[in-house]
Design a protein around this motif. Sequence first.
Motif, PDB file in Angstrom:
ATOM      1  N   PRO A   1     -27.182 -11.855 -47.046  1.00  0.00           N
ATOM      2  CA  PRO A   1     -26.513 -11.460 -45.799  1.00  0.00           C
ATOM      3  C   PRO A   1     -25.316 -10.557 -46.033  1.00  0.00           C
ATOM      4  O   PRO A   1     -25.081  -9.612 -45.270  1.00  0.00           O
ATOM      5  CB  PRO A   1     -26.120 -12.804 -45.185  1.00  0.00           C
ATOM      6  CG  PRO A   1     -27.143 -13.766 -45.706  1.00  0.00           C
ATOM      7  CD  PRO A   1     -27.430 -13.313 -47.106  1.00  0.00           C
ATOM      8  N   ARG A   2     -24.530 -10.823 -47.080  1.00  0.00           N
ATOM      9  CA  ARG A   2     -23.367  -9.987 -47.369  1.00  0.00           C
ATOM     10  C   ARG A   2     -23.794  -8.576 -47.737  1.00  0.00           C
ATOM     11  O   ARG A   2     -23.211  -7.592 -47.267  1.00  0.00           O
ATOM     12  CB  ARG A   2     -22.537 -10.609 -48.494  1.00  0.00           C
ATOM     13  CG  ARG A   2     -21.304  -9.781 -48.855  1.00  0.00           C
ATOM     14  CD  ARG A   2     -20.542 -10.432 -50.000  1.00  0.00           C
ATOM     15  NE  ARG A   2     -19.987 -11.706 -49.592  1.00  0.00           N
ATOM     16  CZ  ARG A   2     -18.808 -11.852 -48.996  1.00  0.00           C
ATOM     17  NH1 ARG A   2     -18.076 -10.758 -48.729  1.00  0.00           N
ATOM     18  NH2 ARG A   2     -18.362 -13.038 -48.662  1.00  0.00           N
TER      19      ARG A   2
ATOM     20  N   GLY B   1     -22.135 -10.001 -35.482  1.00  0.00           N
ATOM     21  CA  GLY B   1     -21.150 -10.476 -36.440  1.00  0.00           C
ATOM     22  C   GLY B   1     -19.886  -9.624 -36.393  1.00  0.00           C
ATOM     23  O   GLY B   1     -19.878  -8.534 -35.831  1.00  0.00           O
ATOM     24  N   PRO B   2     -18.812 -10.104 -37.006  1.00  0.00           N
ATOM     25  CA  PRO B   2     -17.534  -9.376 -36.932  1.00  0.00           C
ATOM     26  C   PRO B   2     -17.591  -7.988 -37.547  1.00  0.00           C
ATOM     27  O   PRO B   2     -17.036  -7.032 -36.985  1.00  0.00           O
ATOM     28  CB  PRO B   2     -16.557 -10.293 -37.679  1.00  0.00           C
ATOM     29  CG  PRO B   2     -17.412 -11.238 -38.469  1.00  0.00           C
ATOM     30  CD  PRO B   2     -18.677 -11.387 -37.714  1.00  0.00           C
ATOM     31  N   ARG B   3     -18.269  -7.816 -38.687  1.00  0.00           N
ATOM     32  CA  ARG B   3     -18.326  -6.501 -39.310  1.00  0.00           C
ATOM     33  C   ARG B   3     -19.156  -5.538 -38.468  1.00  0.00           C
ATOM     34  O   ARG B   3     -18.816  -4.366 -38.293  1.00  0.00           O
ATOM     35  CB  ARG B   3     -18.903  -6.609 -40.723  1.00  0.00           C
ATOM     36  CG  ARG B   3     -17.993  -7.341 -41.688  1.00  0.00           C
ATOM     37  CD  ARG B   3     -18.621  -7.496 -43.053  1.00  0.00           C
ATOM     38  NE  ARG B   3     -18.768  -6.216 -43.742  1.00  0.00           N
ATOM     39  CZ  ARG B   3     -19.296  -6.102 -44.954  1.00  0.00           C
ATOM     40  NH1 ARG B   3     -19.764  -7.183 -45.591  1.00  0.00           N
ATOM     41  NH2 ARG B   3     -19.393  -4.930 -45.537  1.00  0.00           N
TER      42      ARG B   3
ATOM     43  N   LEU C   1     -18.204  -1.991 -36.436  1.00  0.00           N
ATOM     44  CA  LEU C   1     -18.978  -0.751 -36.512  1.00  0.00           C
ATOM     45  C   LEU C   1     -19.271  -0.205 -35.114  1.00  0.00           C
ATOM     46  O   LEU C   1     -19.174   0.996 -34.868  1.00  0.00           O
ATOM     47  CB  LEU C   1     -20.301  -0.991 -37.243  1.00  0.00           C
ATOM     48  CG  LEU C   1     -20.298  -1.024 -38.757  1.00  0.00           C
ATOM     49  CD1 LEU C   1     -21.715  -1.288 -39.263  1.00  0.00           C
ATOM     50  CD2 LEU C   1     -19.760   0.260 -39.349  1.00  0.00           C
ATOM     51  N   ALA C   2     -19.659  -1.096 -34.215  1.00  0.00           N
ATOM     52  CA  ALA C   2     -19.945  -0.673 -32.847  1.00  0.00           C
ATOM     53  C   ALA C   2     -18.709  -0.059 -32.207  1.00  0.00           C
ATOM     54  O   ALA C   2     -18.779   0.973 -31.521  1.00  0.00           O
ATOM     55  CB  ALA C   2     -20.443  -1.852 -32.014  1.00  0.00           C
TER      56      ALA C   2
ATOM     57  N   GLU D   1     -12.255  -7.634 -28.768  1.00  0.00           N
ATOM     58  CA  GLU D   1     -11.303  -7.801 -29.871  1.00  0.00           C
ATOM     59  C   GLU D   1     -11.552  -6.764 -30.961  1.00  0.00           C
ATOM     60  O   GLU D   1     -10.608  -6.218 -31.540  1.00  0.00           O
ATOM     61  CB  GLU D   1     -11.422  -9.212 -30.443  1.00  0.00           C
ATOM     62  CG  GLU D   1     -10.966 -10.309 -29.490  1.00  0.00           C
ATOM     63  CD  GLU D   1     -11.279 -11.700 -30.013  1.00  0.00           C
ATOM     64  OE1 GLU D   1     -11.844 -11.808 -31.120  1.00  0.00           O
ATOM     65  OE2 GLU D   1     -10.953 -12.689 -29.318  1.00  0.00           O
ATOM     66  N   ALA D   2     -12.837  -6.489 -31.232  1.00  0.00           N
ATOM     67  CA  ALA D   2     -13.167  -5.475 -32.240  1.00  0.00           C
ATOM     68  C   ALA D   2     -12.692  -4.101 -31.791  1.00  0.00           C
ATOM     69  O   ALA D   2     -12.190  -3.306 -32.600  1.00  0.00           O
ATOM     70  CB  ALA D   2     -14.673  -5.469 -32.495  1.00  0.00           C
TER      71      ALA D   2
END
Length: 287
Positions: free
Chosen positions: A122-123, A177-179, A183-184, A214-215
Motif C-alpha cells: 500500500p505504501r 486516503g490522506p496522500r 494530490l486531488a 482539510e486537504a
Amino acid sequence: MTTPQISTVMWPTTSWPEAGRTWRRAEELGFAAAWVYDHVAWRGTTPWYDAYTTLAAAAAVTSRIRLGTLVTSPNFRHPVPTAHAIKTIDHVSGGRLTVGIGAGGGTRRSDAGILGGPDWSPRERASRFEEWVRLLDLVLRGPETTFTGTYYSAREVLTEPGCVQRPRVPFAIAATGPRGMRLAARYGAMWVTTAGDADDPRATVRDQLARLDEACAAEGRDPAELRRLFLTGFTHEPWLRSAEAFADLAGAYAELGITDIAVHWPRPGTDWDADMKVFEAVAASSG
C-alpha cells in the motif's frame, strides 16, 4: 446547493461499430459526460477493450459530451506514453477530455501485477500514484520535460503543441486516503469517490468531504474550485430503481457537497442492470 451534473459510465465490452452507437446515444440522452474504465480486464470480464483507444473513437463520433477515464490505472501505464495519448484524444475531441486517475487496484483479475515483478505494498502504491500524477502533470504542461523519480523517469520529452485545454487536460483524482486527497487538492479539477461498501454511504462521503476540505486548506486551495463526483453502483442504495429514487438520492448527496453523479450504463445480467426507461429519465435530469 446546486443540482448535480449527471454522467454515465460506459462498459468497454462491445466492439465497434456497436459501441460507437452507444456512445452517440449517451450524447443524445443529454449526459454531461461519459466515462470508461481503464483496465486490461475487470473482475475477469472479457472481452474488455482498451480505454484510450475507445475514447479516441468515441471522440470522433460525438461532438458535445465530455469524455474521460474513470480511472486511468498506473498498474500498467507509464505517464509519458499516457500523456501522448491524452494530448491526442484532447485534439480529436476538440478539448472535451477529462482524465480520471487512481492509484490502481490490487486485484490481478483486473490488472494488478500483469507486467510482472513483486506486488506493490500500500505504501509503494501510494508513492507511485503521487509520482505518476506529478510526472503526467509536468509532461502535459510541457513544452519539454526531464524528470528522474523513484519509479518513473522522462528524458527531454517534447509536448508541443500541447493540449487543446490549457494549461492541460483536467484531472479527476479518485482518492480517499490522506496522500491521495492532497494530490486531488494539488492537481485535480475534480475528486472522485464511490463510498466503497460502506454501511452508511452518506456518512462516509460526509467524512470524506470534510477531509478533502482539510486537504485543500493544507494545499492553499479553495475547496469551491474542486468538483466532487460520486460514482454510484457500489453501495446498497437504489439509484436506478426509479426516477424518483434517483432524484431523492441525488438531492441528498448534493446537500453534502457532491457536484457530479455518475451512473452505469445498464448492463443486463449483472449488478449494474437497470430499466432503460428509468435510465433515460435520469439522463434527462442532467443539468
